[in-house]
Design a protein around this motif. Structure first.
Motif, PDB file in Angstrom:
ATOM      1  N   VAL A  35      41.472 -90.502 -55.955  1.00 50.92           N
ATOM      2  CA  VAL A  35      41.855 -91.872 -55.657  1.00 50.92           C
ATOM      3  C   VAL A  35      43.392 -91.825 -54.958  1.00 50.92           C
ATOM      4  CG1 VAL A  35      40.692 -93.247 -57.238  1.00 50.92           C
ATOM      5  CG2 VAL A  35      42.774 -92.222 -57.868  1.00 50.92           C
ATOM      6  N   GLN A  71      37.715 -97.280 -59.438  1.00 55.76           N
ATOM      7  CA  GLN A  71      37.133 -96.022 -59.013  1.00 55.76           C
ATOM      8  C   GLN A  71      37.144 -94.854 -59.884  1.00 55.76           C
ATOM      9  OE1 GLN A  71      39.465 -95.160 -55.515  1.00 55.76           O
ATOM     10  NE2 GLN A  71      38.044 -96.300 -54.060  1.00 55.76           N
ATOM     11  N   ALA A 108      41.914 -98.603 -57.736  1.00 57.68           N
ATOM     12  CA  ALA A 108      41.849 -97.291 -57.952  1.00 57.68           C
ATOM     13  C   ALA A 108      41.266 -97.275 -59.296  1.00 57.68           C
ATOM     14  CB  ALA A 108      43.063 -96.588 -57.914  1.00 57.68           C
TER      15      ALA A 108
END
Length: 443
Positions: free
Chosen positions: A180, A172, A169
């Motif tokens: 996320v 990301q 996460a």
């Protein structure tokens, strides 16, 4: 779902690792002996050793009876009681006697010895003892391996997998993906990290969106202000060129040109001042100097400062404000906010009109209203009147001299003080601006 702390999870794992092998060992022992008692093992070993000694003695002393069926039956009966088996072979490895023709288990222990008399080999004997605790030990080993496997799986499920997902996460988010999915965990510390991580993500997302909005607004403000500056500057330069080139030859024209230049310079001054205040509040986070103030006095000062402009347009200002409206705030900012609202009312009130000011307080806040007798707001203007650089229809356009930032600044000053400023139309006509500021908490 109840959560566990890491130390509790670790203690459970440490307790589980030796417990499962022990359970496997006890189960295997019970299946083999039909009893859960393990204290009799030592006694059983002594009994086995005594039976083994008797069996060996019987075999060694009965070498001349090995092939006698009666002797063999006696040996078989003894072996059946002791749960042992025997195989007797001749020196040439031919089988003389076997108590159990079935194949022996691989887990049985074997005692092998040779019988020798007068230096001659009489035969070879293999004694198969009862099953030892090898099965129990192997079961315990299997239980130990299974315990390590289960602990490893649970550690990955509760510890490693959530951390791996949070790491993914984070990558990301670094790539600009704010949507996320953060993993849940039954471990308290990881759940707390997850909650903190979620708060951080939301804060970063809000900050990012705010930064994008501010950047868009900054570009819009720069473009709009550049356009607004161009118009009065172009007019100012044109009139100055006229004065320089002698176009205004009569004193009346010179006076007119100078008056226009002064008017344009005032517009430029107002625009620059409003832009500076707006930028300072929006981007630099202007800090207010809060003190106990009489809001009625600040309102009166604002009315007095706008009275000359109102008198030039023959506009009357009615003040209906109660005394002793004490609040906590910054006098400079509040005066600037009220000046903008009053200036907006005077500029859009036609000659001979009226501006009505009211101020009162209830149990929780000070409320003020400023109403003019101008054309009021159009319906679409009411939704955008506080947007930066918005001027609406022609009746409230740049021709009135406004910068389009005055009401925006006033509303943000009010909100900075914990209140607000809203716009509406009076049923009898004209615009109404209503604001409020909370009263200080009683000691």
């Amino acid at each position: 779902m109840r959560k566990l702390r890491i130390r509790t999870f670790t203690m459970i794992c440490l307790f589980f690792v030796p417990t499962l092998p022990w359970i496997f060992f006890v189960i295997a022992h019970f299946m083999d002996t039909q009893t859960l008692s393990i204290a009799n093992n030592h006694q059983q070993n002594e009994t086995l050793q005594r039976h083994l000694t008797e069996t060996i003695h019987m075999i060694e002393t009965g070498t001349n009876k090995w092939e006698d069926p009666s002797w063999q039956n006696q040996l078989a009966t003894l072996l059946q009681k002791t749960k042992m088996d025997v195989v007797i072979q001749s020196p040439t490895n031919s089988e003389i006697f076997r108590s159990n023709p079935e194949r022996r288990s691989a887990f049985s222990s074997t005692e092998q010895f040779s019988v020798i008399e007068d230096g001659h080999l009489i035969g070879r004997v293999s004694v198969y003892l009862p099953k030892s605790n090898s099965v129990q030990m192997i079961s315990a080993l299997i239980g130990l391996l299974l315990a390590f496997f289960i602990v490893g799986v649970e550690m990955r499920r509760f510890l490693l997998k959530p951390l791996e997902k949070m790491s993914l996460a984070a990558r990301q988010i670094a790539g600009g993906d704010w949507d996320v999915q953060l993993p849940s965990s039954r471990i308290t510390e990881i759940a707390e990290v997850r909650d903190g991580f979620e708060v951080m993500v939301k804060g970063l997302e809000q900050s990012y969106r705010k930064q994008v909005e501010l950047e868009e607004e900054r570009r819009f403000v720069i473009a709009a202000v550049a356009h607004d500056l161009r118009t009065p500057l172009f007019a100012l330069r044109g009139y100055l060129d006229g004065l320089e080139q002698g176009i205004a030859q009569s004193p009346e024209k010179v006076t007119k040109y100078v008056a226009v230049c002064k008017e344009k310079s005032v517009q430029l001054d107002r625009l620059v001042e409003d832009l500076f205040t707006f930028t300072k509040m929006e981007y630099l986070g202007m800090e207010s100097n809060n003190k106990t103030l009489n809001f009625t006095y600040i309102l009166r000062k604002s009315i007095d400062s706008l009275s000359p402009q109102a008198q030039q347009k023959h506009i009357s200002i009615s003040n209906h404000a109660v005394d002793d409206c004490f609040i906590n705030g910054d006098s400079h900012l509040l005066e600037r906010a009220l000046d903008n609202v009053m200036d907006n009312a005077v500029r859009h009130t036609p000659s001979g009109g009226e501006v009505t000011v009211q101020c009162y307080k209830d149990s929780r806040k000070v409320i003020f209203t400023i109403r003019d007798t101008g054309p009021g707001f159009y319906s679409e203007e009411l939704e955008r009147v506080f947007e930066p650089l918005y001027r609406g229809e022609s009746s409230r356009s740049r021709s009135t001299g406004g910068s389009g930032l005055g009401l925006t600044i006033s509303q943000r000053i009010m909100r900075q003080h914990g209140g607000d400023l809203v716009a509406s139309n009076h049923p009898e006509g004209g615009a109404v601006l209503t604001g409020w500021i909370p009263l200080p908490d009683p000691d």
